[in-house]
Design an enzyme around this catalytic site. Structure first.
Site, PDB file in Angstrom:
ATOM      1  N   LYS A  34       0.535  -1.437   0.349  1.00  0.00           N
ATOM      2  CA  LYS A  34       0.110  -0.134   0.109  1.00  0.00           C
ATOM      3  C   LYS A  34       0.577   0.786   0.160  1.00  0.00           C
ATOM      4  O   LYS A  34       0.335   2.275  -0.820  1.00  0.00           O
ATOM      5  CB  LYS A  34      -1.032   0.189   1.422  1.00  0.00           C
ATOM      6  N   THR A  35       1.758   1.051   0.447  1.00  0.00           N
ATOM      7  CA  THR A  35       2.799   2.451   1.150  1.00  0.00           C
ATOM      8  C   THR A  35       3.367   2.708  -0.005  1.00  0.00           C
ATOM      9  O   THR A  35       3.023   3.874  -1.143  1.00  0.00           O
ATOM     10  CB  THR A  35       3.963   2.444   1.578  1.00  0.00           C
ATOM     11  N   ASP A 221      -3.691   7.142   3.586  1.00  0.00           N
ATOM     12  CA  ASP A 221      -3.996   5.811   4.645  1.00  0.00           C
ATOM     13  C   ASP A 221      -3.723   5.834   5.315  1.00  0.00           C
ATOM     14  O   ASP A 221      -4.708   6.460   5.876  1.00  0.00           O
ATOM     15  CB  ASP A 221      -1.837   6.448   4.883  1.00  0.00           C
ATOM     16  N   GLU A 222      -4.698   4.026   5.968  1.00  0.00           N
ATOM     17  CA  GLU A 222      -4.579   3.609   7.537  1.00  0.00           C
ATOM     18  C   GLU A 222      -5.902   4.063   6.876  1.00  0.00           C
ATOM     19  O   GLU A 222      -6.797   4.438   8.819  1.00  0.00           O
ATOM     20  CB  GLU A 222      -3.787   4.093   7.934  1.00  0.00           C
ATOM     21  N   GLN A 252      -7.882  -5.281   8.732  1.00  0.00           N
ATOM     22  CA  GLN A 252      -7.326  -4.320   9.890  1.00  0.00           C
ATOM     23  C   GLN A 252      -7.829  -3.210  10.715  1.00  0.00           C
ATOM     24  O   GLN A 252      -6.766  -2.564  11.255  1.00  0.00           O
ATOM     25  CB  GLN A 252      -5.742  -3.870   9.519  1.00  0.00           C
ATOM     26  N   ARG A 604       1.162 -10.787  10.519  1.00  0.00           N
ATOM     27  CA  ARG A 604       3.023 -10.363  10.756  1.00  0.00           C
ATOM     28  C   ARG A 604       4.355 -10.784  10.176  1.00  0.00           C
ATOM     29  O   ARG A 604       5.381 -10.467  10.222  1.00  0.00           O
ATOM     30  CB  ARG A 604       2.744  -9.427  11.710  1.00  0.00           C
TER      31      ARG A 604
END
Length: 744
Positions: A34-35, A221-222, A252, A604
């Site tokens: 995503k980044t 973002d997020e 998330q 993770r």
């Protein structure tokens, strides 16, 4: 489409980058890049669409994330670092606008922004002025409630329903007084930064239009972590151009407790007409097995837009599920396996992490890591023995053991509060320094006490008497009992505030863990004594945790783990009453956010994942026989390797057997699957088992949440929920199947 900026992007990432006009929702699964998409989208707008960089605003939640995005865009465009890019946190952006538009927002241009400590200090002053007892309602609780109101865009006149309950009027009074003091001191807090900008834009169309024209392209973002104030700000800024791209993952969303609204993401297509939805489902982090386990877990949730993560990577190892006899056995297993992976496979310690649901669980792992001389650091928190309540308790013990320790006495002289102010302490410390004596002597010296208020003199005499009593008792009673006596005599637990508040519960749990640590020390030491214990703790807590680049195991809560990745992940404490958290599920009405938290932990892991639970654990001041978390029963049986540890020697033998290759580079999953290895679910020892026969009006008791009455029942089958009004006035929903309730 031949732009170099689009090279090395998969088709979905490329679509997210080039879809520059109109509203776009990018559902970015864990490890899907995503980044990378956000940075490439900004670079594409600037180079290929000739959008001036100052007309693009990218908002995120941390300065670290903002710096990473900025660096990536600079690298993609080969820009000098001096080129202006509007990439910042929500709060930083609002602070700049508010400073520029201070007069319109009815603020002086030199207003100050309170940090968290300043905010608590102001709230404490408000409570003192209102004569509200800080023992029954803490400043931290009030700060939290005020923050909840502001993120929901509620001023004191609108927050009554939010504060509903036994202390509603007190909270409202504090909120009103707090706002008055902020205005009198030309100050704002962090939540005000968003609230005041939203209010300004809502009432001043001309100012709003200016910023809508200024920022024609918005990236967020997020997005699943946005609260109501942030959603409203985004909605206002994008209201003219409609060029809004948000990136997030509903699976998330784990921050509802701090105001995040998952509905912001789920309802994006409704809030922004003709929105394009793009799913990033290719994972570049984890093995096929780990992703399959994660998918099985999260599919049980209903609050989803839906996606299926996949990878072109290897199958990988089965997920290892471990049951141990105790928390100490669990810690031994974790540390032994870390060492095995380091030696046999060259896994650096920095690529290994241990996750837990509550901070109190870190202590046994920390103790074992220290015993094995294995470097570690605690991420997103402080080490167990460095927490305030633990340092306070240890300072009391140090004051008992060492009369010359002025540092220890200075720490505990007014903890809990006993009417000895800072001025009195400074006077006594000055006297001690001038005369060259210990503070413990100064507090008993008549000359020193002559300039001390009478109330403080009485409190100092009482404290001196208690310390002397404890010194005598230290010679005849066990160390653990001595520590319990100190906590009882000082009323330290009661001083933590409302026993139902999250802060007080967490600190009480940490003190219970300290007592457990002392008990274990007394059992293992040849000649246990107070000075020896304090020396061991001092050596443990004085070690430098080092920089992030140090080769050390990372310990953290699951909330702190979000956004990180490790080759090897251990998730400990998968037991009912711990994970899912009964308080979280009661407060939010379901276990879906707790399951999302579990999903975050699983995703993770890059190569190996270990999940463990202990059949007995010291927690909440007692040792309980535990039952495995419901999440363990939800794992896919054919993808898990199970280990049941009887003792440490047996664990080593099982680990050696389980490492044998199956001929394809992986371990052979245990026959019979996960369910055949998990023991049957058992009730807590403290409450006898009871049939699940519940009805409206019935009195029930929860092992940790206390007693209450069922006021309603919703749903059927596995989703049947009991609505309970507990005796403390709180109302919560508990899933009947996993509620750990008994009839009264």
């Amino acid at each position: 489409m031949n732009s170099s900026i689009l090279e090395d992007l998969n088709p979905q990432q490329r679509e997210a980058v080039v879809s520059t006009e109109g509203p776009v929702l990018v559902i970015a699964g864990a490890g899907s890049g995503k980044t990378r998409v956000i940075a490439h989208r900004m670079a594409y707008l600037i180079r290929e669409r000739s959008v001036p960089s100052w007309q693009i605003l990218a908002a995120t939640f941390t300065n670290k994330a903002a710096r990473e995005m900025r660096d990536r865009v600079y690298a993609l465009l080969e820009l000098d670092a001096q080129v202006r890019l509007s990439i910042s946190t929500f709060h930083s952006f609002c602070a700049k606008v508010l400073r520029r538009e201070a007069e319109k927002a009815s603020l002086p241009p030199r207003f100050t922004i309170l940090d968290e400590n300043d905010q608590r200090a102001v709230v404490k002053a408000c409570m003192k002025r209102l004569e509200i007892d800080p023992k029954s309602l803490t400043a931290e609780q009030a700060v939290d409630r005020i923050g909840q109101a502001k993120t929901r865009l509620l001023d004191p006149g609108e927050a009554h329903d939010l504060f509903a309950g036994g202390r509603a009027e007190e909270y409202l009074a504090i909120y009103r007084e707090y706002e008055r003091m902020l205005a009198a001191n030309a100050a704002v807090d962090f939540d005000d930064l968003l609230l005041k900008i939203v209010r300004l834009f809502e009432r001043d169309g001309q100012t709003l239009a200016h910023y809508q024209d200024r920022f024609r392209y918005l990236l967020v973002d997020e997005y699943q972590d946005t609260n109501l104030a942030q959603f409203r700000l985004i909605q206002l800024l994008a209201g003219k151009s409609g060029n809004l791209c948000v990136v997030g993952d509903e699976d998330q969303s784990i921050y509802s407790w701090r105001g995040a609204e998952i509905s912001n993401l789920l309802d994006f297509p409704k809030a922004f007409a003709n929105a394009r939805v793009i799913r990033l489902e290719q994972n570049y982090r984890s093995t096929k097995t780990i992703l399959a386990v994660a998918d099985t877990i999260i599919r049980r949730n209903t609050e989803r837009l839906g996606k299926t993560l996949w990878t072109a990577g290897p199958d990988g190892e089965p997920v290892v599920v471990v049951s141990t006899s105790s928390a100490q056995g669990e810690a031994a297993f974790v540390v032994e396996q870390i060492q095995k992976l380091r030696l046999a496979e060259g896994v650096p310690l920095r690529e290994t992490a241990v996750f837990y649901r509550i901070n109190a669980l870190s202590r046994s792992v920390e103790d074992r890591l220290r015993a094995e001389n294995t470097p570690y650091r605690v991420i997103g928190g402080i080490r167990f023995y460095d927490r305030q309540e633990i340092k306070d308790a240890l300072a009391y013990l140090q004051a008992v053991a060492s009369p010359a320790s002025s540092l220890a006495l200075g720490r505990i002289i007014n903890r809990p509060r006993r009417g000895i102010g800072d001025k009195t302490l400074r006077t006594l410390e000055g006297f001690a320094l001038e005369r060259g004596v210990a503070l413990s002597q100064a507090i008993q010296d008549e000359e020193a006490l002559a300039s001390v208020p009478r109330k403080a003199r009485g409190a100092l005499a009482a404290l001196s008497a208690m310390i002397e009593k404890w010194r005598k008792e230290a010679e005849r009673i066990p160390l653990k009992r001595l520590t319990e006596q100190i906590l009882e005599d000082t009323g330290y637990i009661e001083s933590l505030g409302d026993e139902d508040s999250l802060e007080a519960v967490t600190r009480s749990e940490n003190l219970a863990e300290l007592l457990a640590s002392i008990g274990e020390y007394e059992q293992s030491a040849d000649s246990p004594c107070l000075l020896d214990y304090l020396e061991q703790v001092a050596l443990a807590t004085s070690a430098d945790e080092g920089e992030a680049g140090e080769d050390a195991v990372s310990l953290m809560t699951l909330h702190s783990a979000k956004g990180l990745e490790f080759r090897v992940v251990f998730m400990i404490g998968l037991e009912e009453a711990i994970f899912p958290s009964p308080r979280a599920t009661m407060a939010r009405g379901n276990i879906e956010e707790e399951r999302r938290l579990f999903y975050v932990g699983v995703t993770r892991a890059k190569q190996r994942l270990y999940i463990s639970w202990a059949r007995s654990r010291w927690l909440h001041g007692r040792t309980d026989w535990t039952t495995p978390s419901v999440f363990l029963h939800e794992l896919p049986q054919d993808l898990c390797q199970t280990i049941e540890q009887a003792d440490e020697a047996m664990a080593s033998e099982i680990l050696a057997r389980s490492s044998r290759s199956d001929g394809r580079g992986g371990r052979t999953p245990g026959r019979g699957g996960l369910a055949s290895h998990l023991p049957r679910r058992r009730q807590k020892r403290s409450l006898p088992p009871a049939p699940k026969l519940f009805a409206v009006g019935q009195r029930v008791e929860h092992v940790f949440l206390g007693r209450g009455e069922i006021i309603d029942i919703e749903g059927q089958g596995e989703m049947r929920r009991l609505i309970i009004r507990f005796d403390d006035g709180q109302v919560g929903e508990i899933l009947e199947r996993y509620g750990d309730l008994r009839n009264l």
